[in-house]
Design an enzyme around this catalytic site. Structure first.
Site, PDB file in Angstrom:
ATOM      1  N   GLY A 234      45.393 -51.321 -29.269  1.00 66.05           N
ATOM      2  CA  GLY A 234      44.826 -52.266 -30.219  1.00 66.05           C
ATOM      3  C   GLY A 234      45.411 -53.664 -30.109  1.00 66.05           C
ATOM      4  O   GLY A 234      44.675 -54.653 -30.132  1.00 66.05           O
TER       5      GLY A 234
ATOM      6  N   ASP B  92      51.336 -48.116 -20.094  1.00 60.65           N
ATOM      7  CA  ASP B  92      50.766 -47.210 -21.091  1.00 60.65           C
ATOM      8  C   ASP B  92      50.528 -45.869 -20.405  1.00 60.65           C
ATOM      9  O   ASP B  92      50.019 -45.826 -19.291  1.00 60.65           O
ATOM     10  CB  ASP B  92      49.438 -47.779 -21.641  1.00 60.65           C
ATOM     11  CG  ASP B  92      49.057 -47.148 -22.980  1.00 60.65           C
ATOM     12  OD1 ASP B  92      48.992 -45.905 -23.047  1.00 60.65           O
ATOM     13  OD2 ASP B  92      48.821 -47.894 -23.941  1.00 60.65           O
TER      14      ASP B  92
ATOM     15  N   GLN C  46      37.151 -48.341 -31.612  1.00 58.61           N
ATOM     16  CA  GLN C  46      36.944 -49.112 -32.840  1.00 58.61           C
ATOM     17  C   GLN C  46      37.793 -50.393 -32.837  1.00 58.61           C
ATOM     18  O   GLN C  46      37.530 -51.329 -33.558  1.00 58.61           O
ATOM     19  CB  GLN C  46      37.276 -48.189 -34.028  1.00 58.61           C
ATOM     20  CG  GLN C  46      37.537 -48.845 -35.363  1.00 58.61           C
ATOM     21  CD  GLN C  46      39.013 -48.766 -35.735  1.00 58.61           C
ATOM     22  OE1 GLN C  46      39.875 -48.643 -34.869  1.00 58.61           O
ATOM     23  NE2 GLN C  46      39.293 -48.823 -37.037  1.00 58.61           N
TER      24      GLN C  46
ATOM     25  N   LYS D 290      44.440 -45.532 -19.659  1.00 58.62           N
ATOM     26  CA  LYS D 290      44.221 -46.847 -20.283  1.00 58.62           C
ATOM     27  C   LYS D 290      44.569 -47.994 -19.361  1.00 58.62           C
ATOM     28  O   LYS D 290      43.899 -49.035 -19.367  1.00 58.62           O
ATOM     29  CB  LYS D 290      45.038 -46.951 -21.579  1.00 58.62           C
ATOM     30  CG  LYS D 290      44.411 -46.212 -22.732  1.00 58.62           C
ATOM     31  CD  LYS D 290      45.158 -46.540 -24.021  1.00 58.62           C
ATOM     32  CE  LYS D 290      44.545 -45.748 -25.169  1.00 58.62           C
ATOM     33  NZ  LYS D 290      45.323 -45.956 -26.416  1.00 58.62           N
TER      34      LYS D 290
ATOM     35  N   ASN E 274      54.940 -48.649 -32.048  1.00 57.64           N
ATOM     36  CA  ASN E 274      55.606 -47.429 -32.515  1.00 57.64           C
ATOM     37  C   ASN E 274      57.113 -47.638 -32.512  1.00 57.64           C
ATOM     38  O   ASN E 274      57.644 -48.423 -31.720  1.00 57.64           O
ATOM     39  CB  ASN E 274      55.144 -46.184 -31.752  1.00 57.64           C
ATOM     40  CG  ASN E 274      55.748 -46.076 -30.375  1.00 57.64           C
ATOM     41  OD1 ASN E 274      56.966 -45.986 -30.218  1.00 57.64           O
ATOM     42  ND2 ASN E 274      54.901 -46.097 -29.362  1.00 57.64           N
TER      43      ASN E 274
ATOM     44  N   CYS F 293      68.276 -57.050 -36.455  1.00 62.28           N
ATOM     45  CA  CYS F 293      68.869 -57.855 -37.528  1.00 62.28           C
ATOM     46  C   CYS F 293      68.111 -57.580 -38.831  1.00 62.28           C
ATOM     47  O   CYS F 293      68.665 -57.678 -39.913  1.00 62.28           O
ATOM     48  CB  CYS F 293      68.798 -59.339 -37.193  1.00 62.28           C
ATOM     49  SG  CYS F 293      69.846 -59.854 -35.824  1.00 62.28           S
TER      50      CYS F 293
ATOM     51  N   CYS G 297      51.467 -43.751 -37.427  1.00 63.28           N
ATOM     52  CA  CYS G 297      50.977 -42.669 -36.592  1.00 63.28           C
ATOM     53  C   CYS G 297      49.496 -42.879 -36.338  1.00 63.28           C
ATOM     54  O   CYS G 297      48.830 -43.621 -37.040  1.00 63.28           O
ATOM     55  CB  CYS G 297      51.201 -41.329 -37.281  1.00 63.28           C
ATOM     56  SG  CYS G 297      52.956 -41.010 -37.531  1.00 63.28           S
TER      57      CYS G 297
END
Ligand SMILES: [Zn+2]
Length: 378
Positions: A147, A168, A178, A192, A237, A284, A298
């Protein structure tokens, strides 16, 4: 020490009368064309071997760069070393060219395609041919072709970034489409990075796409960052965010952070190289990741499809600015975007003097491979 600053026209007159003209820009900038008759010696190189390059301290030397800043520093440096007749050309090669003074032809890379494709960049004095050459020489690491990575990769390729290294290990799924606009219905099931390489080649064949169909881990992260000018976190993530942050602090690479959740997103630039204790890193803010059950991003969490489009585009904007050295980077600032309220706000970020990785003088603590938080990556 004060040195003379002269106009390009005066410089041309003096050069024709026998003065030596030296272009102190980097080779990739000079490749876009130089003031005719100039010899190229980059500023660092000139500082190192002035005596060898200019054995006669009494000869007249004229210095030119892109806009007049580096040439002035070069002139001051030479004057301090006893060169009596040095001058810097005010406005540099940009002004020289704008005034229609003779130029050497650009290298073969600056062909009709280059001029046509990047016309709207070349019209911006802040970019111009030298900036476009800088983009062409740049390499960007983009972790995640999803995305955030989709709009970032599209705009970086369109902008003329020379090499994109895409990492990836996922394959395209229907639920990606989407928001992950690099991919298509026809490429469901395709890795991908392969799908992305196809989309980017169709947009700009000048951009080289290096595809790495692997998960970034502590074992390969430094190799992935090798030769890279800027890294973009497009994976959204937690384990990867910490890994990238730590590696970028260790290797002194700027990291462009982005994250999205539901209707909100955020972005920042973590760039501690030469700024330890002053510019913050991700740790930090958040010294350790949250427990897996509290991590929100997720694959199952919802996200408004256009939201990563906004945040990934902000990441691409920051990457281009850093590569060109223009504007004010999103360093020490966290930008929040609320799509429902259509509001941006920013928070000041400060370096944590006790940060586990970027505190001044702190030895690198080693990488930690945090457990995967979700079965599927975002
Ligand atoms: Zn830090």
């Amino acid at each position: 020490m004060s040195v003379d600053e002269i106009t390009p026209r005066e410089a041309l007159r003096r050069q024709r009368a026998g003065a030596r003209l030296i272009d102190v820009r980097e080779p990739h900038e000079r490749a876009a064309g130089m003031a005719e008759g100039a010899d190229g010696i980059a500023l660092d190189e000139l500082a190192e071997r002035a005596g060898e390059a200019l054995p006669d301290a009494g000869a007249e030397v004229l210095l030119i760069c892109q806009t007049g800043g580096r040439s002035l520093r070069a002139a001051q440096l030479l004057a301090a070393r006893g060169y009596a007749r040095v001058a810097s050309i005010s406005g540099g090669t940009s002004r020289w060219q704008a005034e229609g003074l003779p130029m050497t032809a650009a290298d073969a890379g600056f062909d009709a395609d280059f001029h046509e494709r990047y016309d709207r960049h070349l019209r911006l004095p802040e970019i111009g041919a030298a900036g476009q050459a800088r983009l062409a020489a740049a390499r960007v690491l983009l972790v995640g072709a999803g995305g955030l990575g989709s709009p970032a990769a599209y705009y970086l390729a369109a902008a003329g970034v020379g090499t994109l290294r895409l990492v990836d290990d996922d394959v395209v799924e229907r639920s990606n489409l989407q928001r992950q606009i690099l991919h298509t219905e026809a490429r469901i099931g395709v890795p991908k990075v392969a799908s992305a390489a196809q989309a980017l080649a169709a947009l700009n064949p000048r951009t080289r796409v290096e595809t790495v169909a692997e998960r970034a881990t502590s074992a390969n992260i430094e190799a992935l960052l090798e030769g890279v000018n800027v890294a973009i976190d497009g994976a959204d993530n937690f384990p990867l965010r910490y890994l990238l942050n730590d590696a970028c602090v260790k290797l002194g690479k700027p990291l462009i952070y982005g994250a999205v959740h539901r209707f909100e997103g955020q972005s920042s630039v973590f760039d501690t190289a030469g700024r330890r204790g002053e510019a913050p890193c991700y740790r930090c803010l958040f010294p350790e990741p949250p427990p897996p059950e509290a991590a929100p991003n997720c694959a199952e969490a919802g996200v408004l499809g256009v939201l990563p489009g906004v945040i990934g585009t902000i990441q691409a904007t920051e990457a281009v600015k850093l590569l060109l050295g223009i504007g004010e980077p999103l360093r020490g600032r966290l930008l929040h975007f609320d799509a429902l309220g259509m509001r941006f706000r920013q928070t000041r970020l400060h370096a944590d003097p006790d940060c586990p990785v970027c505190a001044p003088g702190r030895a690198f603590p080693g990488y930690i491979d945090y457990a995967a938080f979700c079965a599927a990556s975002a």
